[in-house]
Design an enzyme around this catalytic site. Structure first.
Site, PDB file in Angstrom:
ATOM      1  N   ILE A  25       0.833  -1.204   0.000  1.00  0.00           N
ATOM      2  CA  ILE A  25       0.000   0.000   0.000  1.00  0.00           C
ATOM      3  C   ILE A  25       0.865   1.250   0.000  1.00  0.00           C
ATOM      4  O   ILE A  25       0.623   2.192  -0.766  1.00  0.00           O
ATOM      5  CB  ILE A  25      -0.973  -0.005   1.197  1.00  0.00           C
ATOM      6  N   ASP A  44      11.600   1.896   6.785  1.00  0.00           N
ATOM      7  CA  ASP A  44      11.144   0.515   6.913  1.00  0.00           C
ATOM      8  C   ASP A  44      12.376  -0.359   7.122  1.00  0.00           C
ATOM      9  O   ASP A  44      13.205  -0.474   6.217  1.00  0.00           O
ATOM     10  CB  ASP A  44      10.388   0.067   5.664  1.00  0.00           C
ATOM     11  N   CYS A 102      -3.807   5.426   8.064  1.00  0.00           N
ATOM     12  CA  CYS A 102      -4.756   4.482   7.468  1.00  0.00           C
ATOM     13  C   CYS A 102      -4.320   3.053   7.765  1.00  0.00           C
ATOM     14  O   CYS A 102      -4.755   2.123   7.098  1.00  0.00           O
ATOM     15  CB  CYS A 102      -4.850   4.700   5.954  1.00  0.00           C
ATOM     16  N   ALA A 103      -3.434   2.879   8.755  1.00  0.00           N
ATOM     17  CA  ALA A 103      -2.911   1.556   9.080  1.00  0.00           C
ATOM     18  C   ALA A 103      -3.692   0.966  10.249  1.00  0.00           C
ATOM     19  O   ALA A 103      -4.797   0.457  10.057  1.00  0.00           O
ATOM     20  CB  ALA A 103      -1.413   1.651   9.393  1.00  0.00           C
ATOM     21  N   ARG A 104      -3.154   1.069  11.439  1.00  0.00           N
ATOM     22  CA  ARG A 104      -3.793   0.563  12.655  1.00  0.00           C
ATOM     23  C   ARG A 104      -3.724   1.648  13.722  1.00  0.00           C
ATOM     24  O   ARG A 104      -2.689   2.290  13.900  1.00  0.00           O
ATOM     25  CB  ARG A 104      -3.092  -0.706  13.155  1.00  0.00           C
ATOM     26  N   ASP A 128      -7.986   7.480   9.791  1.00  0.00           N
ATOM     27  CA  ASP A 128      -9.012   6.531   9.375  1.00  0.00           C
ATOM     28  C   ASP A 128      -9.207   5.478  10.456  1.00  0.00           C
ATOM     29  O   ASP A 128     -10.212   4.787  10.488  1.00  0.00           O
ATOM     30  CB  ASP A 128      -8.635   5.861   8.059  1.00  0.00           C
ATOM     31  N   GLU A 133     -10.938   2.310  19.396  1.00  0.00           N
ATOM     32  CA  GLU A 133     -11.903   2.355  18.298  1.00  0.00           C
ATOM     33  C   GLU A 133     -13.145   1.573  18.715  1.00  0.00           C
ATOM     34  O   GLU A 133     -13.012   0.399  19.075  1.00  0.00           O
ATOM     35  CB  GLU A 133     -11.263   1.725  17.061  1.00  0.00           C
ATOM     36  N   HIS A 152     -12.884   4.238   9.936  1.00  0.00           N
ATOM     37  CA  HIS A 152     -12.111   3.077   9.484  1.00  0.00           C
ATOM     38  C   HIS A 152     -12.727   2.491   8.210  1.00  0.00           C
ATOM     39  O   HIS A 152     -12.946   1.281   8.084  1.00  0.00           O
ATOM     40  CB  HIS A 152     -12.041   2.011  10.583  1.00  0.00           C
TER      41      HIS A 152
END
Length: 197
Positions: A25, A44, A102-104, A128, A133, A152
């Site tokens: 992604i 990374d 937009c990951a976790r 997101d 949550e 989400h």
């Protein structure tokens, strides 16, 4: 009519996007950002510089945060990545930077995010996914002009739902047919490699 908007606005072209994680992604995000003339950096530990045919220069996380106008989060949630965007990470970011997740949700230390926003250590964020949550109401992240909270659902489309529902069964079919799966979690498990499948 006309004139400048009431808040500072910056053009994407010439700005720097920092990607935390450089998986499938994130590499797609890098391609789109480069098309808008953005400089792309990534952090990374599992990806080598130039490993993929995608725009981006590998950097150490805190060095990347210092240079980024936008920081987009794409790591998996592991013990090592839980709350990795914390007070220390925010201390390296530009006061004009925008954080996108937009990951976790738990990749961000939510309390540290609130502190960073209150102290104007970053300009804002788009989330997101959040931790916890769903986000309680009231919560210090709610009602801010510089915070966007999505339910989400950034991934959702009718086509994405079809892909999601067929993805896992197709991977199982590939493995049972002796083929290499498209989405590999670990390419070398206990000394086995592709030939050992």
């Amino acid at each position: 009519m006309g004139g400048a908007p009431g808040k500072p606005m910056f053009r994407l072209a010439g700005s720097t996007l920092g990607l935390v994680g450089f998986g499938n992604i994130a590499r797609q995000v890098a391609l789109r950002a480069a098309a808008f003339g953005m400089r792309v950096l990534y952090a990374d530990p599992f990806i080598q510089d130039g490993q993929f045919d995608a725009p981006g220069k590998k950097m150490e996380l805190h060095a990347m945060l210092r240079e980024s106008d936008f920081v987009s989060l794409h790591p998996p949630l592991t013990p090592q990545t839980r709350k990795m965007i914390n007070d220390e990470a925010f201390s390296h970011m530009k006061a004009t930077a925008v954080l996108v997740n937009c990951a976790r949700g738990p990749v961000i230390d939510t309390d540290a995010l609130v502190r960073a926003l209150d102290a104007k250590k970053i300009a804002g964020c788009a989330l997101d996914t959040i931790d916890p949550e769903p986000l309680p109401d009231p919560h210090p992240l709610r009602g801010r002009e510089n915070v966007i909270i999505n339910p989400h659902a950034a991934w959702y489309s009718e086509q994405a739902m079809v892909g999601l529902q067929s993805g896992a069964p197709n991977e199982v079919r590939r493995v049972l047919a002796g083929e290499w799966p498209v989405n590999v979690v670990n390419r070398a498990v206990k000394g086995k490699n592709r030939a050992g499948l």
